[in-house]
Design an enzyme around this catalytic site. Structure first.
Site, short mmCIF file in Angstrom:
data_model
loop_
_atom_site.label_atom_id
_atom_site.label_comp_id
_atom_site.label_asym_id
_atom_site.label_seq_id
_atom_site.Cartn_x
_atom_site.Cartn_y
_atom_site.Cartn_z
N HIS A 4 -7.56 27.43 63.23
CA HIS A 4 -7.91 26.46 62.60
C HIS A 4 -9.06 25.26 63.35
CE1 HIS A 4 -4.67 27.79 60.62
NE2 HIS A 4 -5.71 28.10 58.85
N GLY A 20 -6.26 11.23 58.38
CA GLY A 20 -6.70 12.26 56.91
C GLY A 20 -8.19 12.61 56.86
N ARG A 24 -14.03 9.79 59.36
CA ARG A 24 -13.30 8.18 59.67
C ARG A 24 -13.43 9.22 61.40
NH1 ARG A 24 -7.89 6.80 57.92
NH2 ARG A 24 -8.86 6.41 56.18
N ARG A 43 -13.79 24.04 59.33
CA ARG A 43 -13.87 23.87 57.46
C ARG A 43 -13.80 22.49 57.14
NH1 ARG A 43 -8.82 27.59 54.68
NH2 ARG A 43 -8.55 28.97 55.92
N ARG A 87 -1.38 9.35 64.77
CA ARG A 87 -2.42 8.72 63.23
C ARG A 87 -2.40 7.78 62.72
NH1 ARG A 87 -2.86 8.85 58.01
NH2 ARG A 87 -1.06 8.00 56.64
N GLY A 89 -3.95 5.67 59.98
CA GLY A 89 -4.86 6.06 58.60
C GLY A 89 -4.30 5.12 57.72
N SER A 90 -4.58 5.50 56.41
CA SER A 90 -3.70 4.61 55.00
C SER A 90 -2.84 4.58 54.16
CB SER A 90 -5.66 4.30 54.03
OG SER A 90 -5.36 5.55 53.38
N GLU A 181 1.73 11.43 55.60
CA GLU A 181 1.51 12.14 56.48
C GLU A 181 2.56 12.52 57.93
OE1 GLU A 181 -2.02 13.15 54.60
OE2 GLU A 181 -1.15 11.03 55.16
N SER A 203 -4.49 0.26 53.09
CA SER A 203 -5.48 0.04 52.13
C SER A 203 -5.73 0.26 50.31
CB SER A 203 -5.89 1.97 51.51
OG SER A 203 -5.29 2.74 51.59
N ASP A 204 -4.88 -0.33 49.61
CA ASP A 204 -4.08 -0.26 48.09
C ASP A 204 -2.52 -1.03 48.14
OD1 ASP A 204 -2.94 2.44 47.24
OD2 ASP A 204 -4.05 2.43 48.88
N ARG A 217 -12.75 2.34 53.52
CA ARG A 217 -11.16 3.08 54.46
C ARG A 217 -11.91 3.60 55.00
NH1 ARG A 217 -10.14 3.07 48.64
NH2 ARG A 217 -10.84 5.38 48.69
#
Length: 234
Positions: A4, A20, A24, A43, A87, A89-90, A181, A203-204, A217
């Site tokens: 992958h 993720g 980004r 992918r 990681r 991320g949000s 994650e 983010s929220d 984001r």
């Protein structure tokens, strides 16, 4: 060359940032790396390698959720001998102690995923961050004056939870935020004897209903990236 990631030997640095969102990942490479070059587009999950202050570093998109992240983390650790994954991320804030755009550094990760239940045959394995990375990230955030919270996150298998009250119950036990994650990343790092840390930007807000836009984001969460780079490479 893995299934992958499909990068060649030596194309991925020992330290990898892992958002993720593949876009980004591209923004991080273009904004923070020198001499960034793309090593995979398989992918649409983009990966780049460059340098930061002279240190080699890569960034690899993971997709959303623990099964997707586990594919990339497994291949990075096993096939490319990656030593550290951070990681970036949000997350969604679960308590009013957190505000939009605050940074959460996850010391450990609770989860509703069955991945560890299956792997440990019903025992409750507690996935935690690498302490060296955690301490370095806290120090880096403090030196920047960033609004930062250190504690537990909840790695959910469901973005649209069927029983949101169960997640809310965890707030009483110190869980700060929800993401999707960190638990898998921490578990796989332990399995391979590598280092891992999750740094997330709020983010929220589950309590207040506030949220950032998709564009924000993707491209405006730079403080956590700078903290991650300083922690892993500084």
């Amino acid at each position: 060359m893995s299934t992958h990631v499909a990068a060649g030997p030596g194309e991925i640095a020992p330290t990898v940032l892992m958002p993720g969102d593949p876009l980004r990942a591209q923004w991080i490479a273009e904004t923070f790396f020198d001499d960034a070059r793309c090593y995979t587009e398989v992918r649409g999950m983009l990966g780049f390698t460059g340098t930061w202050h002279g240190h080699p570093v890569s960034v690899q998109g993971s997709g959303m959720g623990q099964p997707s992240l586990a594919i990339y983390a497994n291949e990075l650790f096993r096939e490319y001998d990656v030593q550290s994954v951070v990681r970036v991320g949000s997350c969604g804030a679960l308590t009013e102690r957190l505000a939009l755009r605050d940074v959460v550094i996850a010391s450990g990760a609770c989860t509703d995923s069955s991945m560890n239940t299956i792997a440990f045959e019903g025992l409750d394995y507690a996935p935690v961050a690498d302490f060296g990375l955690l301490r370095a990230a806290v120090d880096a955030a403090a030196s920047r004056g960033t609004a930062t919270h250190v504690g537990l996150v909840f790695s959910s298998d469901s973005f649209y939870a069927a029983r949101p009250e169960l997640v809310s119950r965890m707030v009483g036990y110190g869980v700060l935020a929800v993401e999707m994650e960190a638990s898998a990343l921490y578990t796989l790092a332990a399995k391979f004897g590598r280092r891992a840390l999750a740094i997330c930007t709020v983010s929220d807000h589950i309590v207040t209903g506030e949220e950032t836009t998709a564009a924000e984001r993707q491209e405006t969460f730079g403080e956590m990236v700078e903290i991650a780079l300083a922690a892993a490479l500084g």
